[in-house]
Design a protein around this motif. Structure first.
Motif, PDB file in Angstrom:
ATOM      1  N   VAL A 196       0.841  -1.199   0.000  1.00 14.48           N
ATOM      2  CA  VAL A 196       0.000   0.000   0.000  1.00 14.48           C
ATOM      3  C   VAL A 196       0.875   1.248   0.000  1.00 14.48           C
ATOM      4  O   VAL A 196       0.478   2.310  -0.477  1.00 14.48           O
ATOM      5  N   PHE A 213      -2.211   3.942  -3.102  1.00 12.73           N
ATOM      6  CA  PHE A 213      -3.354   4.193  -2.217  1.00 12.73           C
ATOM      7  C   PHE A 213      -4.668   3.986  -2.960  1.00 12.73           C
ATOM      8  O   PHE A 213      -5.585   3.321  -2.480  1.00 12.73           O
ATOM      9  N   ILE A 214      -4.751   4.560  -4.188  1.00 12.87           N
ATOM     10  CA  ILE A 214      -5.992   4.450  -4.957  1.00 12.87           C
ATOM     11  C   ILE A 214      -6.272   2.987  -5.285  1.00 12.87           C
ATOM     12  O   ILE A 214      -7.410   2.522  -5.184  1.00 12.87           O
ATOM     13  N   CYS A 216      -5.504   0.422  -3.516  1.00 16.95           N
ATOM     14  CA  CYS A 216      -6.017  -0.216  -2.305  1.00 16.95           C
ATOM     15  C   CYS A 216      -7.487   0.132  -2.113  1.00 16.95           C
ATOM     16  O   CYS A 216      -8.307  -0.745  -1.822  1.00 16.95           O
ATOM     17  N   ILE A 217      -7.837   1.402  -2.333  1.00 13.13           N
ATOM     18  CA  ILE A 217      -9.234   1.818  -2.147  1.00 13.13           C
ATOM     19  C   ILE A 217     -10.123   1.139  -3.186  1.00 13.13           C
ATOM     20  O   ILE A 217     -11.226   0.670  -2.867  1.00 13.13           O
ATOM     21  N   TYR A 219      -9.652  -1.765  -4.497  1.00 11.89           N
ATOM     22  CA  TYR A 219      -9.901  -3.159  -4.099  1.00 11.89           C
ATOM     23  C   TYR A 219     -10.886  -3.231  -2.946  1.00 11.89           C
ATOM     24  O   TYR A 219     -11.737  -4.117  -2.911  1.00 11.89           O
ATOM     25  N   ILE A 220     -10.796  -2.300  -2.005  1.00 16.14           N
ATOM     26  CA  ILE A 220     -11.729  -2.343  -0.870  1.00 16.14           C
ATOM     27  C   ILE A 220     -13.168  -2.154  -1.367  1.00 16.14           C
ATOM     28  O   ILE A 220     -14.080  -2.892  -0.975  1.00 16.14           O
ATOM     29  N   ILE A 221     -13.364  -1.202  -2.303  1.00 19.32           N
ATOM     30  CA  ILE A 221     -14.717  -0.975  -2.832  1.00 19.32           C
ATOM     31  C   ILE A 221     -15.204  -2.218  -3.576  1.00 19.32           C
ATOM     32  O   ILE A 221     -16.323  -2.693  -3.363  1.00 19.32           O
ATOM     33  N   SER A 336      -8.287   2.116 -12.261  1.00 14.69           N
ATOM     34  CA  SER A 336      -7.395   0.973 -12.039  1.00 14.69           C
ATOM     35  C   SER A 336      -6.441   0.809 -13.218  1.00 14.69           C
ATOM     36  O   SER A 336      -5.291   0.421 -13.027  1.00 14.69           O
TER      37      SER A 336
END
Lengths: 350, 164
Positions: A196, A213-214, A216-217, A219-221, A336
């Motif tokens: 990350v 960072f983006i 990671c976000i 993937y979380i979404i 992405s």
């Protein structure tokens, strides 16, 4: 590290060892489900300024046990006009698909049920198995709400698999491996070596921090959408579809669906932990390192993301179907792609 | 142990494939394809083709099978075709069986009569490295052509789906 599995080291490679290895994640899962149910009840209560369950045990901490006992003794109803074989099979397929993911989750440097070289790809592949159970349940219930829930779930999961796959592809490029243990080992050391924060390497990676960072976000979404949690719970949105694909289920079979959802929550949290937050690595170099503390770090990092999922569920409203498609295809996917190119450039510069 | 697993997977594949062919309910056929694909993936694993096995699960179960089921669900609602009636006639059944038996017999004869050259078996640790190298060196052109083909299919699908 020749044999990365402590069970094999202790009692040798025989069928008892295989049985123990395949049962250990199940024991963990049962304990985790109780904690997660309590977490869901208490965190939602805290967010909504309620007390939550208070009667069973001190501060209601035995409430999940009561809930499980209640579910176990409920009547098992199969609707008359439902398609019985498929109706009864669906929860089992759903749960088997979730549990299959645990086959490659490395809990520690000395325990991974199956240390195959394609762990990341395996997680991506079995992640798509669950939809079949969902569609099966939705169709076999012979209920229009269930069918609509099943159809929505497929449209959602198939769309969100693509940004998730792009993130996993990026991690494969950054780590140069699909082996989960190898990916985690590359993030060892202090927490700024985590993917990350751009992985280990020189100061050039600071320029690329926004991209990782983006990623990671994203993937979380996408993982929220794959587990059908709010704000992406349109397959079971109670204000539109009663309960979606599991409207007709009761008792033990409903519990299987429920259990599968919680198992999925842990699996996506574990994936986030492994690919972005260093898996079983200690965040502070050698401080509290080693295989046994590894379990502690891995489980606590994963629990942070389980907590995040519960937190988001009780604070965000549900998306509309068209907004859902908009987010996946017009926001997450282009972002992405850009991040994939940028992080590939970082790998070339290192 | 491996023999046992092989027969287990073979049984799953053959059993579920016969349900696919013989069932009168289209939904049963579609859903038992799940077990067929899964059993074939298991057979690939027994042949040490781990990457192919996972691709099988990913592409066939996660992609194609879901689309098939989705299609069956939606088309029956639109066209009103009764999915529970097996409308295939006797003529088709008999012709198909005869053709299948002839193909099966000729394949079995072929396999038993040809003298196969067997390479010495080396158990590979992982297949993905060699697959990657082969794609980027020896089979680069077919790989790129397949990629362009998929791109054309994507653009075409978008063009068809776009509202004028």
């Amino acid at each position: 590290m020749e044999e990365a599995n402590f069970v094999f080291n202790m009692i040798g490679e025989n069928w008892i060892a295989f049985a123990i290895i395949s049962l250990l994640p199940m024991i963990f899962l049962l304990a985790y489900a109780l904690i997660a149910i309590l977490g869901e009840l208490k965190i939602s209560a805290f967010i909504q300024e309620r007390l939550g369950p208070m009667r069973t045990g001190p501060w209601g901490i035995i409430q999940p046990v009561a809930e499980v006992v209640k579910l176990l003794q409920k009547e098992d109803i199969t609707p008359d006009s439902a398609n019985k074989p498929l109706f009864n099979l669906a929860p089992f397929i759903m749960f088997a698909a979730s549990y299959a993911g645990f086959a490659v989750i490395p809990f520690s440097s000395y325990f991974v049920p199956s240390g195959i070289n394609l762990g990341l790809f395996f997680l991506l592949a079995v992640g798509s198995l669950g939809i079949i159970g969902l569609l099966m349940g939705g169709w076999a219930s012979n209920n229009k709400y269930s069918l609509l829930g099943g159809l929505r779930a497929v449209a959602q999961i198939v769309s969100y698999e693509i940004p998730a796959a792009m993130v996993i592809l990026t991690i494969a490029v950054m780590a140069g491996s699909l082996d989960l243990q190898e990916i985690i080992r590359q993030q060892s050391g202090w927490f700024w070596n985590w993917f990350v924060f751009g992985g280990s390497g020189g100061w050039i990676k600071i320029i690329f921090l926004p991209f990782s960072f983006i990623m990671c976000i994203i993937y979380i979404i996408a993982s929220l959408a794959e587990t059908n949690r709010t704000p992406f719970d349109i397959p079971e949105g109670e204000s539109e579809l009663v309960a979606g694909y599991h409207t007709e289920y009761s008792g033990m079979k409903f519990a299987m669906f429920f259990f599968a959802e919680y198992a999925n929550m842990f699996i996506v949290s574990a994936i986030i932990t492994i690919i972005f937050f260093g898996g079983w690595n200690s965040p502070f170099g050698d401080f509290m390192g080693g295989p046994i503390w590894g379990v502690f770090w891995f489980v606590s990092k994963a629990f942070v993301f389980v907590f995040l999922q519960i937190w988001l569920r009780w604070t965000l409203p549900r998306l509309r179907v068209d907004q859902l498609m908009y987010v996946s295809w017009k926001v997450l996917l282009p972002f992405s792609f850009v991040c994939f190119l940028a992080l590939s450039l970082l790998v070339m510069l290192k | 142990m491996e023999d046992l697993l092989f027969y287990l997977f073979a049984f799953v594949v053959i059993g579920s494939a016969s349900v696919v062919v013989l069932s009168k309910n289209i939904m049963y056929s579609a859903f038992s394809l799940l077990f067929t694909f899964f059993g074939v993936a298991g057979l690939y694993v027994l042949l040490f083709a781990d990457f192919v096995a996972l691709t099988q699960i990913m592409v066939y179960i996660g992609g194609i099978l879901v689309l098939i089921i989705f299609g069956v669900l939606l088309t029956t609602k639109i066209t009103g075709v009764d999915i529970k009636s097996g409308t295939t006639g006797k003529v088709q059944l008999i012709t198909a069986s005869v053709v299948v038996v002839i193909i099966a017999i000729s394949l079995i004869l072929l396999f038993t009569n040809v003298e196969w050259v067997n390479q010495e078996f080396v158990q590979p640790n992982t297949t993905i490295d060699s697959i990657g190298f082969a794609f980027m060196t020896k089979y680069l052109l077919p790989f790129e052509i397949a990629a362009v083909l998929l791109l054309i299919a994507l653009v075409g699908a978008t063009l068809i789906a776009r509202r004028k």
